[in-house]
Design a protein around this motif. Structure first.
Motif, PDB file in Angstrom:
ATOM      1  N   UNK A  29     -11.906 -10.254 -20.847  1.00 22.37           N
ATOM      2  CA  UNK A  29     -12.986 -10.806 -21.182  1.00 22.37           C
ATOM      3  C   UNK A  29     -13.860  -9.705 -21.741  1.00 22.37           C
ATOM      4  N   UNK A  30     -13.865  -8.107 -21.324  1.00 22.06           N
ATOM      5  CA  UNK A  30     -14.536  -7.236 -21.888  1.00 22.06           C
ATOM      6  C   UNK A  30     -13.887  -6.884 -23.320  1.00 22.06           C
ATOM      7  N   UNK A  31     -12.621  -6.925 -23.282  1.00 24.98           N
ATOM      8  CA  UNK A  31     -12.179  -6.687 -24.725  1.00 24.98           C
ATOM      9  C   UNK A  31     -12.462  -7.729 -25.701  1.00 24.98           C
ATOM     10  N   UNK A  32     -12.137  -9.040 -25.196  1.00 24.66           N
ATOM     11  CA  UNK A  32     -12.704  -9.987 -26.117  1.00 24.66           C
ATOM     12  C   UNK A  32     -14.054  -9.869 -26.649  1.00 24.66           C
ATOM     13  N   UNK A  33     -14.864  -9.996 -25.704  1.00 23.84           N
ATOM     14  CA  UNK A  33     -16.313  -9.620 -26.313  1.00 23.84           C
ATOM     15  C   UNK A  33     -16.591  -8.569 -27.099  1.00 23.84           C
ATOM     16  N   UNK A  34     -16.004  -7.421 -26.932  1.00 24.21           N
ATOM     17  CA  UNK A  34     -16.136  -6.286 -27.729  1.00 24.21           C
ATOM     18  C   UNK A  34     -15.647  -6.489 -29.124  1.00 24.21           C
ATOM     19  N   UNK A  35     -14.267  -7.266 -29.458  1.00 22.73           N
ATOM     20  CA  UNK A  35     -13.734  -7.451 -30.355  1.00 22.73           C
ATOM     21  C   UNK A  35     -14.426  -8.614 -31.330  1.00 22.73           C
ATOM     22  N   UNK A  36     -15.123  -9.408 -30.715  1.00 16.40           N
ATOM     23  CA  UNK A  36     -15.929 -10.496 -31.164  1.00 16.40           C
ATOM     24  C   UNK A  36     -17.083  -9.869 -31.692  1.00 16.40           C
ATOM     25  N   UNK A  37     -17.750  -8.945 -30.996  1.00 23.14           N
ATOM     26  CA  UNK A  37     -18.992  -8.377 -31.430  1.00 23.14           C
ATOM     27  C   UNK A  37     -18.375  -7.416 -32.784  1.00 23.14           C
ATOM     28  N   UNK A  38     -17.465  -6.531 -32.744  1.00 19.57           N
ATOM     29  CA  UNK A  38     -17.125  -5.853 -33.801  1.00 19.57           C
ATOM     30  C   UNK A  38     -16.772  -6.753 -34.969  1.00 19.57           C
ATOM     31  N   UNK A  39     -16.281  -8.027 -34.863  1.00 18.02           N
ATOM     32  CA  UNK A  39     -15.786  -8.871 -35.898  1.00 18.02           C
ATOM     33  C   UNK A  39     -17.038  -9.527 -36.601  1.00 18.02           C
ATOM     34  N   UNK A  40     -17.898  -9.847 -35.831  1.00 19.08           N
ATOM     35  CA  UNK A  40     -18.980 -10.989 -36.102  1.00 19.08           C
ATOM     36  C   UNK A  40     -20.315 -10.135 -36.353  1.00 19.08           C
ATOM     37  N   UNK A  41     -20.329  -9.127 -35.821  1.00 18.42           N
ATOM     38  CA  UNK A  41     -21.682  -8.314 -35.536  1.00 18.42           C
ATOM     39  C   UNK A  41     -22.003  -7.491 -36.846  1.00 18.42           C
ATOM     40  N   UNK A  42     -21.239  -7.115 -37.883  1.00 14.21           N
ATOM     41  CA  UNK A  42     -21.495  -6.411 -39.138  1.00 14.21           C
ATOM     42  C   UNK A  42     -21.230  -5.078 -38.847  1.00 14.21           C
ATOM     43  N   UNK A  43     -21.640  -4.145 -39.536  1.00  9.56           N
ATOM     44  CA  UNK A  43     -21.487  -2.687 -39.589  1.00  9.56           C
ATOM     45  C   UNK A  43     -21.894  -1.989 -38.417  1.00  9.56           C
ATOM     46  N   UNK A  44     -23.164  -2.181 -38.055  1.00 14.65           N
ATOM     47  CA  UNK A  44     -23.979  -1.824 -36.966  1.00 14.65           C
ATOM     48  C   UNK A  44     -23.255  -2.135 -35.592  1.00 14.65           C
ATOM     49  N   UNK A  45     -22.653  -3.391 -35.596  1.00 11.02           N
ATOM     50  CA  UNK A  45     -22.220  -3.638 -34.362  1.00 11.02           C
ATOM     51  C   UNK A  45     -20.773  -3.225 -34.307  1.00 11.02           C
ATOM     52  N   UNK A  46     -20.111  -2.985 -35.407  1.00 14.16           N
ATOM     53  CA  UNK A  46     -18.575  -2.185 -35.349  1.00 14.16           C
ATOM     54  C   UNK A  46     -18.954  -0.718 -35.060  1.00 14.16           C
ATOM     55  N   UNK A  47     -20.043  -0.194 -35.558  1.00 11.49           N
ATOM     56  CA  UNK A  47     -20.150   1.204 -35.099  1.00 11.49           C
ATOM     57  C   UNK A  47     -20.783   1.658 -33.658  1.00 11.49           C
ATOM     58  N   UNK A  48     -21.004   0.349 -33.156  1.00  9.93           N
ATOM     59  CA  UNK A  48     -21.478   0.572 -31.711  1.00  9.93           C
ATOM     60  C   UNK A  48     -19.975   0.574 -30.756  1.00  9.93           C
ATOM     61  N   UNK A  49     -19.290  -0.697 -31.394  1.00 10.39           N
ATOM     62  CA  UNK A  49     -18.171  -0.917 -30.516  1.00 10.39           C
ATOM     63  C   UNK A  49     -17.208   0.743 -30.704  1.00 10.39           C
TER      64      UNK A  49
END
Length: 160
Positions: A29-49
């Motif tokens: 669940x954690x890694x799926x959530x982080x992956x979803x955030x990285x893919x759907x959240x744009x550059x800022x979310x990718x940088x956070x992940x």
């Protein structure tokens, strides 16, 4: 993100055997959530992940371990595969698994703090290597040593 694939691969034997573990589910669940955030959240979310994914993952595991401690310590799920059913309800079995789970929770909490320090420290100081690799490796190694010594002491004959 490759974490969810690793989490699924690690969980596969328990899932296929019909004995999923809470730690496996939390990892997936954690890694799926982080992956979803990285893919759907744009550059800022990718940088956070990228910068804080380790901190979030180890923090989530520490939280799960501490939250489930009063109900079923996560180590008990693994210990039941090795121990005879007759000992599952004994005070010693329960005490040992609460102790081991609490200690593992501490290891993951320490790793969370170390990853947080690494992600906020200036680059090229060596602190990232120490906090992301050396601290976690030493902490896990020390935990396994602690568990082995504890089991040895518990199985040693008691003086009369």
């Amino acid at each position: 993100m490759r974490g969810e694939g690793v989490a699924l691969a690690a969980a596969a034997p328990a899932l296929l055997a019909g004995r999923p573990k809470s730690l496996d589910a939390m990892g997936i669940a954690t890694f799926a959530g982080l992956s979803a955030l990285a893919f759907a959240g744009g550059h800022a979310a990718q940088a956070f992940v990228t910068d804080h994914g380790r901190t979030v993952a180890t923090g989530a595991l520490a939280a799960l371990i501490f939250l489930t401690l009063p109900v079923m310590p996560f180590t008990e799920q693994y210990a039941r595969e090795e121990a005879p059913r007759i000992v599952w309800g004994t005070p010693a079995f329960k005490r040992t698994n609460r102790l081991f789970s609490a200690a593992w929770g501490g290891v993951f909490a320490l790793m969370t703090l170390a990853h947080l320090v690494a992600s906020t420290a200036p680059h090229n100081t060596g602190l990232d290597v120490v906090c992301n690799w050396i601290v976690p490796i030493v902490a896990v190694q020390q935990m396994f040593t602690f568990m082995k010594r504890y089991r040895t002491r518990q199985s040693a004959p008691r003086p009369a």
